[in-house]
Write an enzyme that holds these catalytic residues in place. Structure first.
Site, PDB file in Angstrom:
ATOM      1  N   MET A   1      36.428 -41.168 -10.697  1.00 59.81           N
ATOM      2  CA  MET A   1      37.276 -42.304 -11.057  1.00 59.81           C
ATOM      3  C   MET A   1      37.469 -42.345 -12.574  1.00 59.81           C
ATOM      4  O   MET A   1      36.751 -43.028 -13.297  1.00 59.81           O
ATOM      5  CB  MET A   1      36.643 -43.591 -10.538  1.00 59.81           C
ATOM      6  N   ASP A   2      38.468 -41.619 -13.045  1.00 64.63           N
ATOM      7  CA  ASP A   2      38.698 -41.487 -14.480  1.00 64.63           C
ATOM      8  C   ASP A   2      39.965 -42.229 -14.887  1.00 64.63           C
ATOM      9  O   ASP A   2      40.959 -42.215 -14.158  1.00 64.63           O
ATOM     10  CB  ASP A   2      38.824 -40.004 -14.848  1.00 64.63           C
ATOM     11  N   GLY A   3      39.922 -42.876 -16.044  1.00 67.73           N
ATOM     12  CA  GLY A   3      41.137 -43.463 -16.596  1.00 67.73           C
ATOM     13  C   GLY A   3      41.143 -44.967 -16.749  1.00 67.73           C
ATOM     14  O   GLY A   3      42.166 -45.544 -17.115  1.00 67.73           O
TER      15      GLY A   3
ATOM     16  N   SER B   1      41.183 -38.567 -10.731  1.00 64.44           N
ATOM     17  CA  SER B   1      42.307 -39.243 -11.360  1.00 64.44           C
ATOM     18  C   SER B   1      42.297 -38.971 -12.859  1.00 64.44           C
ATOM     19  O   SER B   1      41.333 -38.443 -13.400  1.00 64.44           O
ATOM     20  CB  SER B   1      42.226 -40.753 -11.095  1.00 64.44           C
TER      21      SER B   1
END
Length: 269
Positions: free
Chosen positions: A40-42, A214
């Site tokens: 879960m990046d961003g 992501s």
């Protein structure tokens, strides 16, 4: 006027639900991943992009995406989902941000505990994995309570990975497997791969078939690199709070296109 808007909203929501279920039925004609992992990046980039105030603003938006992703995976029939929530390297961020993230995680866990107690979480089993001893006591107790409350639940198994890195996991797994093997001090110590794998934080679930990241970056960031050696890595440019239905559908369609190839590679290994 408000009554008219309310009826229109209900009709629209009902229509989208029907369409979503139709899409999932079509999707289920092909092979469905047994285990999907999400990096879960961003969140922080999302907050900056939308000028959101507060250290936890992006992470709060990210928790909304977690809810929808779990719902979609449940409706599709994915048995296992892993969420990379907090890596060991994240402890190196500014203390104020780390505290905000820990407080937010505690807030959401306690909210989920209330849902479990009220009986609204019967189709979800929650497991926390990682070096939980690195968490503060209140957060650790809350995580343990949620695991116990959902232990007997049947349905989607959601594994929340916190205080984790693959390198840290491998070191502790080797240590633990050595302790288990050293019952007889006179025998030579021989470790098999299976001995190490049994002692890993993530041994509670099968290896992922599909890893979705992501944020548009093509790397695993020290996340389940041992377990994902045979997995399909799918990267989307969407930031985690932007991840929606079609991003998930597209990733699964890619998995279905690559399924025969992945199966052949597993047999060769």
């Amino acid at each position: 006027m408000r009554e008219h808007v309310g009826k229109s909203s209900k009709l629209f929501n009902g229509f989208t639900t029907i369409m979503r279920r139709f899409i999932f039925k079509v999707l289920c004609v092909g092979p469905i991943p047994n285990h999907i992992s999400f990096i879960m990046d961003g969140n922080r980039r999302f907050a900056k992009k939308h000028n959101l105030q507060g250290l936890d603003a992006g992470h709060r938006a990210g928790f909304v995406s977690v809810t929808y992703v779990l719902q979609y995976c449940q409706e599709i029939g994915v048995p296992y989902v892993t969420l990379y929530a907090f890596g060991i390297d994240n402890f190196k961020r500014e203390p104020e941000e780390v505290k905000c993230m820990m407080d937010l995680m505690l807030e959401k866990i306690e909210l989920t505990i209330d849902q479990a107690i009220s009986g609204n979480l019967k189709d979800l089993k929650v497991i926390f994995a990682g070096d939980l001893n690195l968490l503060n006591e209140r957060l650790k107790v809350a995580a343990q309570s949620l695991m116990e409350l959902t232990e007997q639940n049947r349905g989607l198994v959601a594994v929340v990975i916190v205080a984790y890195s693959t390198s840290h996991e491998i070191v502790q797994a080797i240590r633990e497997s050595c302790v288990r093997k050293c019952v007889d001090g006179d025998s030579p110590l021989v470790l098999e791969m299976s001995d190490v794998e049994e002692c890993m934080y993530t041994s509670i679930v099968p290896d992922p078939d599909l890893v979705i990241r992501s944020g548009g970056i093509d790397r695993l960031s020290n996340f389940m690199t041992w377990q994902s050696s045979r997995s399909l890595l799918h990267t989307t440019a969407a930031l985690w709070p932007e991840l929606g239905l079609w991003h998930l559908v597209w990733a699964i369609l890619k998995f279905q296109r690559m399924h025969d190839y992945l199966q052949k590679k597993q047999k060769l290994d």
